[in-house]
Design a protein around this motif. Sequence first.
Motif, PDB file in Angstrom:
ATOM      1  N   LYS A  21      73.713 -35.130 -20.681  1.00  0.00           N
ATOM      2  CA  LYS A  21      74.391 -34.760 -21.924  1.00  0.00           C
ATOM      3  C   LYS A  21      73.655 -35.183 -23.195  1.00  0.00           C
ATOM      4  O   LYS A  21      73.534 -34.380 -24.126  1.00  0.00           O
ATOM      5  CB  LYS A  21      75.829 -35.312 -21.912  1.00  0.00           C
ATOM      6  CG  LYS A  21      76.647 -34.903 -23.107  1.00  0.00           C
ATOM      7  CD  LYS A  21      78.148 -35.031 -22.856  1.00  0.00           C
ATOM      8  CE  LYS A  21      78.631 -36.406 -22.550  1.00  0.00           C
ATOM      9  NZ  LYS A  21      80.122 -36.482 -22.580  1.00  0.00           N
ATOM     10  N   PRO A  22      73.125 -36.402 -23.296  1.00  0.00           N
ATOM     11  CA  PRO A  22      72.460 -36.785 -24.554  1.00  0.00           C
ATOM     12  C   PRO A  22      71.251 -35.918 -24.904  1.00  0.00           C
ATOM     13  O   PRO A  22      70.849 -35.858 -26.069  1.00  0.00           O
ATOM     14  CB  PRO A  22      72.026 -38.235 -24.292  1.00  0.00           C
ATOM     15  CG  PRO A  22      72.947 -38.722 -23.224  1.00  0.00           C
ATOM     16  CD  PRO A  22      73.180 -37.529 -22.344  1.00  0.00           C
ATOM     17  N   LEU A  23      70.667 -35.248 -23.898  1.00  0.00           N
ATOM     18  CA  LEU A  23      69.449 -34.470 -24.127  1.00  0.00           C
ATOM     19  C   LEU A  23      69.717 -32.972 -24.289  1.00  0.00           C
ATOM     20  O   LEU A  23      68.782 -32.204 -24.546  1.00  0.00           O
ATOM     21  CB  LEU A  23      68.466 -34.686 -22.973  1.00  0.00           C
ATOM     22  CG  LEU A  23      68.060 -36.144 -22.707  1.00  0.00           C
ATOM     23  CD1 LEU A  23      67.045 -36.211 -21.576  1.00  0.00           C
ATOM     24  CD2 LEU A  23      67.512 -36.806 -23.965  1.00  0.00           C
ATOM     25  N   LEU A  24      70.964 -32.559 -24.175  1.00  0.00           N
ATOM     26  CA  LEU A  24      71.273 -31.136 -24.289  1.00  0.00           C
ATOM     27  C   LEU A  24      71.023 -30.643 -25.709  1.00  0.00           C
ATOM     28  O   LEU A  24      71.283 -31.342 -26.684  1.00  0.00           O
ATOM     29  CB  LEU A  24      72.730 -30.890 -23.897  1.00  0.00           C
ATOM     30  CG  LEU A  24      73.066 -31.168 -22.429  1.00  0.00           C
ATOM     31  CD1 LEU A  24      74.546 -30.922 -22.181  1.00  0.00           C
ATOM     32  CD2 LEU A  24      72.216 -30.311 -21.498  1.00  0.00           C
ATOM     33  N   ASP A  25      70.530 -29.420 -25.794  1.00  0.00           N
ATOM     34  CA  ASP A  25      70.147 -28.858 -27.087  1.00  0.00           C
ATOM     35  C   ASP A  25      71.364 -28.429 -27.901  1.00  0.00           C
ATOM     36  O   ASP A  25      72.258 -27.736 -27.413  1.00  0.00           O
ATOM     37  CB  ASP A  25      69.242 -27.644 -26.874  1.00  0.00           C
ATOM     38  CG  ASP A  25      68.758 -27.062 -28.193  1.00  0.00           C
ATOM     39  OD1 ASP A  25      69.480 -26.234 -28.786  1.00  0.00           O
ATOM     40  OD2 ASP A  25      67.669 -27.440 -28.639  1.00  0.00           O
ATOM     41  N   MET A  31      71.221 -33.585 -28.460  1.00  0.00           N
ATOM     42  CA  MET A  31      72.456 -34.124 -29.038  1.00  0.00           C
ATOM     43  C   MET A  31      72.268 -35.537 -29.576  1.00  0.00           C
ATOM     44  O   MET A  31      72.801 -35.888 -30.644  1.00  0.00           O
ATOM     45  CB  MET A  31      73.577 -34.108 -28.001  1.00  0.00           C
ATOM     46  CG  MET A  31      74.894 -34.688 -28.516  1.00  0.00           C
ATOM     47  SD  MET A  31      76.335 -34.149 -27.576  1.00  0.00           S
ATOM     48  CE  MET A  31      75.877 -34.609 -25.924  1.00  0.00           C
ATOM     49  N   ILE A  32      71.510 -36.369 -28.868  1.00  0.00           N
ATOM     50  CA  ILE A  32      71.336 -37.751 -29.312  1.00  0.00           C
ATOM     51  C   ILE A  32      70.673 -37.818 -30.685  1.00  0.00           C
ATOM     52  O   ILE A  32      70.915 -38.758 -31.454  1.00  0.00           O
ATOM     53  CB  ILE A  32      70.526 -38.557 -28.257  1.00  0.00           C
ATOM     54  CG1 ILE A  32      70.649 -40.057 -28.516  1.00  0.00           C
ATOM     55  CG2 ILE A  32      69.078 -38.106 -28.209  1.00  0.00           C
ATOM     56  CD1 ILE A  32      72.032 -40.606 -28.309  1.00  0.00           C
ATOM     57  N   PRO A 236      86.289 -34.439 -35.501  1.00  0.00           N
ATOM     58  CA  PRO A 236      86.134 -33.382 -34.490  1.00  0.00           C
ATOM     59  C   PRO A 236      85.929 -33.978 -33.103  1.00  0.00           C
ATOM     60  O   PRO A 236      85.400 -35.079 -32.949  1.00  0.00           O
ATOM     61  CB  PRO A 236      84.887 -32.630 -34.963  1.00  0.00           C
ATOM     62  CG  PRO A 236      84.779 -32.930 -36.421  1.00  0.00           C
ATOM     63  CD  PRO A 236      85.304 -34.316 -36.594  1.00  0.00           C
ATOM     64  N   ALA A 237      86.347 -33.237 -32.098  1.00  0.00           N
ATOM     65  CA  ALA A 237      86.273 -33.721 -30.721  1.00  0.00           C
ATOM     66  C   ALA A 237      84.829 -33.937 -30.280  1.00  0.00           C
ATOM     67  O   ALA A 237      83.907 -33.277 -30.763  1.00  0.00           O
ATOM     68  CB  ALA A 237      86.955 -32.726 -29.784  1.00  0.00           C
ATOM     69  N   SER A 238      84.665 -34.874 -29.357  1.00  0.00           N
ATOM     70  CA  SER A 238      83.335 -35.135 -28.791  1.00  0.00           C
ATOM     71  C   SER A 238      82.937 -34.004 -27.853  1.00  0.00           C
ATOM     72  O   SER A 238      83.728 -33.106 -27.544  1.00  0.00           O
ATOM     73  CB  SER A 238      83.343 -36.470 -28.039  1.00  0.00           C
ATOM     74  OG  SER A 238      84.311 -36.437 -27.002  1.00  0.00           O
ATOM     75  N   VAL A 239      81.695 -34.052 -27.372  1.00  0.00           N
ATOM     76  CA  VAL A 239      81.176 -33.010 -26.486  1.00  0.00           C
ATOM     77  C   VAL A 239      81.378 -33.447 -25.038  1.00  0.00           C
ATOM     78  O   VAL A 239      80.714 -34.357 -24.560  1.00  0.00           O
ATOM     79  CB  VAL A 239      79.687 -32.744 -26.762  1.00  0.00           C
ATOM     80  CG1 VAL A 239      79.141 -31.726 -25.765  1.00  0.00           C
ATOM     81  CG2 VAL A 239      79.484 -32.259 -28.192  1.00  0.00           C
TER      82      VAL A 239
END
Length: 257
Positions: A21-25, A31-32, A236-239
């Motif tokens: 998840k932290p590396l998703l575009d 994202m990070i 806003p909600a987190s991913v």
Amino acid sequence: MSQPFKVVIPARYASTRLPGKPLLDIAGLPMIAHVCARASEAGAEEIIVATDDGRILQTVQDLGFTAVMTRADHQSGTERIAEVARQCGWADGTVIVNLQGDEPLIPPGYIRDVATALASQHQAGIATLAAAVIGPEEIFNPNAVKVVLDQHGYALYFSRAPIPWERGSFASTGGIPSGKMPYLRHIGMYAYTVAFLQRYCLWPASVLETVESLEQLRILWQGEKVRVQVVAQTPPASVDTPEDLLRVGRILSGAGV
């Protein structure tokens, strides 16, 4: 001068619904990167990504931010941050904000708000945020954690249940609050001193937190205070899902919701 504070961002690679998840575009950046940018905009004196994965470490360093490797067996982001504090040798009074690595839309002002809330008082070693509940549906939603405060802004209790229970109003209206007092939703962002953080990590899980599945109840169980700063609105909600990823991508790319 505002209170200096550090931001530590726990970032694990493993995720059931969104692996890596932290590396998703998102809008052309991992994202990070967006989360680190929010911390930088908040004015943090130091920003550290705490990870257990070499891919995240390298990506963060390539972005020009600081990352450190932590143990893989931590049970929570709080424990991971405690390890960072020990690695860095930070003094007991250092203020650390725990910023989740899946919150690229968090308002930078909220990061400052929680740090200031902690630094502006001396009864609690931890501070967090809350915002007004919008309506009955949110009050009765177990995923929206409610918090009740005392007259000085310290938490009396956190719960997934609708608290306080308006005995007369709920009985007669089927769940519509009377408006006599504001209902507050907890926002899961924390600031703590290093001394509190290290103490917290020594406490065993409490019965209350196990029953409600709310880690912050461990603090109240130990008889310690939690300072709560009320902010204008829930962020806003987190991913957490692929749909969240698309929604946040549209926002950050300027395409709206």
